[in-house]
Design a protein around this motif. Structure first.
Motif, short mmCIF file in Angstrom:
data_model
loop_
_atom_site.label_atom_id
_atom_site.label_comp_id
_atom_site.label_asym_id
_atom_site.label_seq_id
_atom_site.Cartn_x
_atom_site.Cartn_y
_atom_site.Cartn_z
N SER A 93 52.60 42.55 43.88
CA SER A 93 52.60 42.05 42.50
C SER A 93 53.35 40.74 42.40
CB SER A 93 53.24 43.08 41.57
OG SER A 93 52.30 44.04 41.20
N THR A 130 50.96 38.09 43.82
CA THR A 130 49.70 37.75 43.14
C THR A 130 49.92 37.20 41.74
OG1 THR A 130 49.55 40.07 42.47
CG2 THR A 130 48.27 39.39 44.40
N ALA A 131 50.81 37.82 40.96
CA ALA A 131 50.93 37.41 39.55
C ALA A 131 51.36 35.95 39.40
CB ALA A 131 51.90 38.34 38.81
N SER A 145 48.26 33.84 40.20
CA SER A 145 47.29 33.89 39.10
C SER A 145 47.76 33.02 37.94
CB SER A 145 47.12 35.33 38.61
OG SER A 145 46.77 36.17 39.67
N GLN A 161 43.34 39.32 37.92
CA GLN A 161 44.46 38.93 37.05
C GLN A 161 44.17 37.62 36.32
OE1 GLN A 161 47.85 38.73 39.63
NE2 GLN A 161 48.33 40.92 39.44
N THR A 162 43.62 36.65 37.04
CA THR A 162 43.35 35.35 36.42
C THR A 162 42.33 35.49 35.30
OG1 THR A 162 43.73 34.35 38.57
CG2 THR A 162 42.70 32.97 36.91
N ALA A 188 44.12 37.25 32.32
CA ALA A 188 45.35 36.69 31.76
C ALA A 188 45.25 35.23 31.35
CB ALA A 188 46.49 36.87 32.77
N ALA A 243 49.34 39.20 33.59
CA ALA A 243 48.84 39.24 34.96
C ALA A 243 49.57 40.31 35.77
CB ALA A 243 48.99 37.87 35.62
N GLU A 271 48.47 43.74 34.83
CA GLU A 271 47.03 43.97 34.78
C GLU A 271 46.65 45.22 35.58
OE1 GLU A 271 43.45 43.99 33.74
OE2 GLU A 271 43.77 44.08 35.90
N THR A 284 41.90 44.96 37.77
CA THR A 284 42.38 45.04 39.15
C THR A 284 41.86 46.31 39.81
OG1 THR A 284 44.39 44.02 38.30
CG2 THR A 284 44.46 44.83 40.56
N THR A 303 48.91 47.10 43.63
CA THR A 303 49.92 46.33 42.91
C THR A 303 50.77 47.33 42.15
OG1 THR A 303 48.49 46.13 41.00
CG2 THR A 303 48.39 44.35 42.64
#
Lengths: 272, 366
Positions: free
Chosen positions: A64, A67-68, A71, A148-149, A152, A209, A212, A216, A225
């Motif tokens: 997480s 990735t967040a 994103s 996520q993108t 978010a 994100a 999310e 996901t 995540t």
């Protein structure tokens, strides 16, 4: 805000005009607070440290945290320019573009995930092309970022657009007449003046994100995540099992929110 | 010539905002572009600065055609009606902003900033943020910021219109002083005729996207070229007349014949024309005391208004034309029969009822 303060102090000897909305708003607040407090009370009875030290939890936190931010970065890098165009230009089909920006917000995340799958899934042209290059667009961290993108990014676009829209265009014209081209005017004038709104949008996007789940789950159920981990733990171990990761997720989001606000000197997310 | 506009035309969609406007600015001149709101003044400013691409026509700056050039490639300083100081920069940073872009060396930058802050008398606000300044101080910083890069032409687009009257008058004098000291070629846009007449070497009066008249304030006020200019620059009395002869120029007003030696007529006998005269050009005398040199019309006093420094006397003539007379002497009583004297050399004749014929009842004086 200052107006509200003014009228309140001027009319302090009368029945408060905000009585009715304040009463209704309080009910709303109570409804927010009760589940929060109830959950936190429950948290006191579980061992958070132990829960977070399991390898599964550690991997989820790492994924997480990886990735967040990416994103959020992608959403900001592409979304803020889009927001600027939407705030400044009028063109044929603008309504359509605006609808498209809102689309991820109104589509249920799980459906959004399904849409991403139909676009970049393993057996689609894009997905298989990426697979031949050794890149997996689903069930991978890239998949997580895609999901996520998608979900978010609208937050930063919408908030930044409002921020750019609030800037008088003449400030930019003055900059142009003082010798700056459109790009340096954007950098020197528009961006700093919309900073508060953009930062607020970045915070919202990041919070969305990192939390999310729906999209996901469809695009990348693995690797886990934090939100997917919470779901898996809940299915296997019930409420008590999810408390450590859930609290960690909350903690990270709050920490980022505080840090960005302090760093960006923005009073609160919503009140500008 | 610093600035030339050649047949500038601009449309917003179907709406014609500027219609074939041409004028020139000479080096060091202060020209006022005057007209009611919506007459196209701001569009002209925007076209000169390059923020609006005109539909037709050319903009020439220092003999260079800049019609297609970007705003940053023209050396034009601009001050808007609305404040446009950058709130995230200090006063000195705001003034230095244009210097950086024009490649002024950092060590000369501070010098230039202090020079221009001194010009607007704000040296002590060097490190202040715009929000800490008063409205008048902000205006002055904007002028300093626009002037610091030493532009070819300074465009002031209603810079005082958002301020209260006292401040407006003070800043008007400031602008006049700054313009004299720097000698910068200036286009001052305003809807306020007093402001324009007090400041400018030369006026261009616009109406409905077109130039309605141009010249020195005195010439335009004294002998307006169009009915619009007559009514926009101060108050105007108008009355109909008929051409009797071209040579010498002779008119018939009611039963009176009148020869106007200071003007030429190009329309033939029998044509209807409109005559104009300022309220301060008229005089009221007792019936029977005419001396015959002026056009004398018999009339009756309708109202007398005491406006403090003078009286406004409204008079209706036998032919029901209404005139307003400004007088500082003891006025006649309403209902009194009087004779109105119109000196020949104060009468202006408008031959054509052209498109920009304005209101003939006169604009109330500010």
């Amino acid at each position: 805000m200052s107006l509200a303060r003014l009228s309140r102090s001027q009319q302090s000897n009368r029945l408060p005009e905000l009585l009715v909305p304040a009463a209704l708003g309080t009910l709303m607040l109570i409804y927010f607070a009760v589940p929060f407090v109830a959950f936190l009370t429950r948290a006191g009875t579980t061992n958070i440290i132990t829960g977070l030290s399991t390898p599964e939890a550690q991997v989820a936190i790492r994924n997480s945290l990886l990735t967040a931010p990416i994103s959020t970065l992608i959403a900001t890098a592409f979304g803020v320019p889009l927001a600027y165009v939407l705030a400044r230009a009028s063109f044929v089909g603008k309504r359509l573009v605006e609808a498209l920006v809102i689309l991820p917000l109104i589509v249920p995340p799980v459906v959004g995930g399904a849409m991403i799958l139909t676009a970049v899934g393993r057996f689609t042209p894009i997905g298989s092309a990426a697979a031949t290059l050794g890149i997996s667009l689903t069930d991978s961290l890239i998949g997580v970022i895609l999901a996520q993108t998608f979900v978010a990014a609208p937050f930063v676009i919408i908030t930044a657009r409002a921020g750019f829209g609030a800037i008088d265009e003449r400030l930019e014209q003055a900059s142009r007449s003082l010798g700056y081209g459109p790009l340096s005017t954007f950098w020197n004038v528009s961006l700093p003046l919309a900073r508060g709104a953009i930062i607020a949008g970045i915070i919202l996007t990041f919070a969305r994100a990192i939390g999310e789940f729906g999209a996901t789950m469809m695009v990348a159920y693995n690797p886990r995540t934090m939100p997917t981990r919470i779901w898996v733990d809940f299915i296997a171990g019930g409420m008590d099992a999810i408390v450590p990761v859930a609290l960690a997720l909350l903690g990270i989001t709050l920490a980022v929110l505080t840090a960005v606000q302090r760093f960006g000197r923005v009073p609160t997310v919503i009140d500008r | 010539m610093i600035l030339e506009l050649k047949q500038l035309t601009h449309r917003y969609g179907d709406e014609l905002a500027v219609d074939d406007v041409s004028f020139e600015l000479e080096e060091g001149e202060l020209l006022a572009l005057l007209g009611p709101s919506g007459c196209g003044k701001t569009t002209i400013v925007q076209a000169i600065a390059g923020h609006v691409q005109p539909t037709a026509g050319r903009v020439v700056l220092r003999n260079r055609d800049v019609t297609e050039a970007s705003p940053e490639d023209r050396h034009v300083g601009i001050v808007f009606q609305q404040p446009t100081l950058y709130p995230h920069m200090t006063v000195s940073e705001n003034v230095a902003y244009g210097l950086t872009a024009r490649g002024v060396e950092p060590n000369q930058r501070d010098e230039r900033v202090s020079e221009y802050l001194e010009l607007v008398d704000l040296t002590e606000q060097w490190d202040a943020y715009p929000s800490e300044l008063s409205g008048g101080q902000q205006r002055r910083v904007e002028v300093a910021r626009a002037l610091a890069p030493q532009p070819d032409v300074l465009l002031l687009d209603e810079p005082l219109s958002a301020l209260d009257r006292q401040l407006r008058e003070r800043l008007r004098k400031e602008i006049a002083r700054i313009q004299t000291e720097t000698g910068v070629t200036t286009l001052f846009v305003t809807h306020d005729q007093q402001e324009a007449m007090a400041l400018a070497d030369r006026l261009i009066v616009m109406n409905d996207g077109r130039v309605s008249g141009s010249g020195t304030p005195r010439a335009l006020y004294g002998s307006p070229p169009t009915p619009f200019v007559a009514s926009f620059l101060g108050r105007s009395n108008t009355f109909p007349a008929t051409v009797v002869a071209q040579q010498p120029p002779t008119l018939r007003v009611g039963t009176h014949k009148l020869t106007v030696s200071n003007q030429e007529l190009s329309v033939s006998a029998g044509t209807s024309v409109t005559c104009h005269i300022r309220p301060d050009g008229l005089s009221v005398i007792a019936p029977g005391s005419e001396n015959g040199t002026a056009l004398s019309l018999a009339g009756e006093v309708v109202t007398v208004t005491d406006v403090g420094r003078r009286y406004d006397v409204t008079i209706r003539t036998e032919r029901s034309d209404e005139f307003v007379v400004e007088t500082v002497e003891r006025p006649p009583e309403p209902g009194e029969e009087i004779t109105l004297e119109l000196p020949r050399d104060r009468i202006t004749i408008f031959e054509t009822h052209d498109h920009d014929r304005g209101s003939t009842t006169g604009v109330p004086e500010h």
